[in-house]
Design a protein around this motif. Structure first.
Motif, mmCIF file in Angstrom:
data_model
loop_
_atom_site.group_PDB
_atom_site.id
_atom_site.type_symbol
_atom_site.label_atom_id
_atom_site.label_comp_id
_atom_site.label_asym_id
_atom_site.label_seq_id
_atom_site.Cartn_x
_atom_site.Cartn_y
_atom_site.Cartn_z
ATOM 1 N N TYR A 61 0.843 -1.202 0.000
ATOM 2 C CA TYR A 61 0.000 0.000 0.000
ATOM 3 C C TYR A 61 0.874 1.246 0.000
ATOM 4 O O TYR A 61 1.814 1.369 0.786
ATOM 5 N N SER A 62 0.529 2.194 -0.864
ATOM 6 C CA SER A 62 1.231 3.461 -0.890
ATOM 7 C C SER A 62 0.429 4.449 -1.731
ATOM 8 O O SER A 62 -0.742 4.204 -2.050
ATOM 9 N N GLU A 63 1.071 5.558 -2.087
ATOM 10 C CA GLU A 63 0.485 6.577 -2.957
ATOM 11 C C GLU A 63 1.385 6.744 -4.175
ATOM 12 O O GLU A 63 2.610 6.723 -4.047
ATOM 13 N N GLY A 64 0.768 6.936 -5.342
ATOM 14 C CA GLY A 64 1.553 7.165 -6.544
ATOM 15 C C GLY A 64 1.171 6.216 -7.657
ATOM 16 O O GLY A 64 0.091 5.609 -7.652
ATOM 17 N N GLU A 65 2.054 6.079 -8.638
ATOM 18 C CA GLU A 65 1.845 5.223 -9.796
ATOM 19 C C GLU A 65 2.684 3.957 -9.657
ATOM 20 O O GLU A 65 3.771 3.974 -9.070
ATOM 21 N N VAL A 66 2.194 2.868 -10.226
ATOM 22 C CA VAL A 66 2.854 1.579 -10.052
ATOM 23 C C VAL A 66 4.282 1.595 -10.598
ATOM 24 O O VAL A 66 5.163 0.894 -10.073
#
Length: 256
Positions: free
Chosen positions: A164-169
């Motif tokens: 889990y995180s924020e941003g683009e793969v």
């Protein structure tokens, strides 16, 4: 014998850090068993896109702590409790954990994690090009590339892994460099937009997945730290220099 009412208020940063502060107040009060009583001041403002009225309402419902301020005089008002932050293992006893967990589970929650191993990567405003604490709390993809397999090999080979995180793969693809195919096949990324509150894997959904995972690998964040308090599985502690996040609880795995 008289008693004092204590509340925690005055912070305006992210949910995790504010929640950690409020939990410190509960921990010191519940350890006193009546001599100091916790009076809950609900969240009123939260940073990172969660400052709207609907977002604040959702957070207050999510945590499950009733607003019991009515008719009560506040004797002690703190932003956080220094004693708990300095020695969390001494204050988060089984007695305290049972009480705060009962609060947490008293309100409706998202579905639990469907992956056994859950990993949090703190991104957003934590970046290597920023100075001070923001830079210090950034953990490079190479760290996860090395340590996720280390943890995964301790558990059954069918355990699925959710990151889990924020941003683009594309930002996180190097994490799986040179991993064996079977490990790649059972790993999924669940990424949120840093500019939105409610979304598929938003903060509250991700938080509950941290809490309900059988295995949780923390990040250097208040969000991960507090989720580890509620998690009853294997919590892999990652220490942070941020206030209240430097020391592990007794039931966490540290020095791994």
């Amino acid at each position: 014998m008289g008693f004092k009412n204590l509340t925690i208020r005055g912070k305006t940063d992210g949910f995790g850090c504010q929640w950690n502060a409020k939990l410190s107040g509960m921990a010191v009060c519940y350890n006193r068993r009546g001599s100091v009583r916790y009076v809950h001041t609900p969240f009123t403002t939260v940073s990172h896109c969660w400052n709207g009225s609907k977002e604040i309402q959702a957070i207050n419902k999510f945590v499950g702590i009733p607003d019991n301020r009515h008719g009560r005089k506040i004797h002690v008002c703190q932003r956080f409790n220094k004693k708990v932050f300095a020695n969390p293992a001494a204050y988060y006893t089984d007695h305290v954990l049972n009480i705060i967990r009962s609060h947490y589970w008293s309100t409706e929650k998202p579905n639990p994690s469907d992956c056994e191993i859950v990993v949090h990567i703190r991104r957003g405003d934590v970046q290597p090009h920023r100075g001070g604490d923001r830079k210090a709390r950034h953990m490079h993809n190479s760290w996860y590339n090395h340590n996720i397999p280390r943890v995964a090999q301790k558990y059954p080979s069918h355990y699925r892994i959710a990151i889990y995180s924020e941003g683009e793969v594309e930002e996180f693809a190097p994490i799986m460099d040179n991993w064996p195919k079977d490990l790649i096949d059972r790993t999924v990324f669940r990424l949120a937009s840093p500019s939105l509150s409610f979304q598929e894997f938003d903060m509250l959904t991700a938080y509950h997945h941290f809490v309900t995972a059988k295995v949780f690998i923390m990040s250097k964040s208040g969000l991960a730290y507090t989720a580890g308090v509620f998690n009853e599985g294997d919590v892999y502690f990652v220490g942070s220099g941020a206030r209240g996040q430097t020391l592990p609880l007794r039931h966490w795995i540290s020095g791994w």
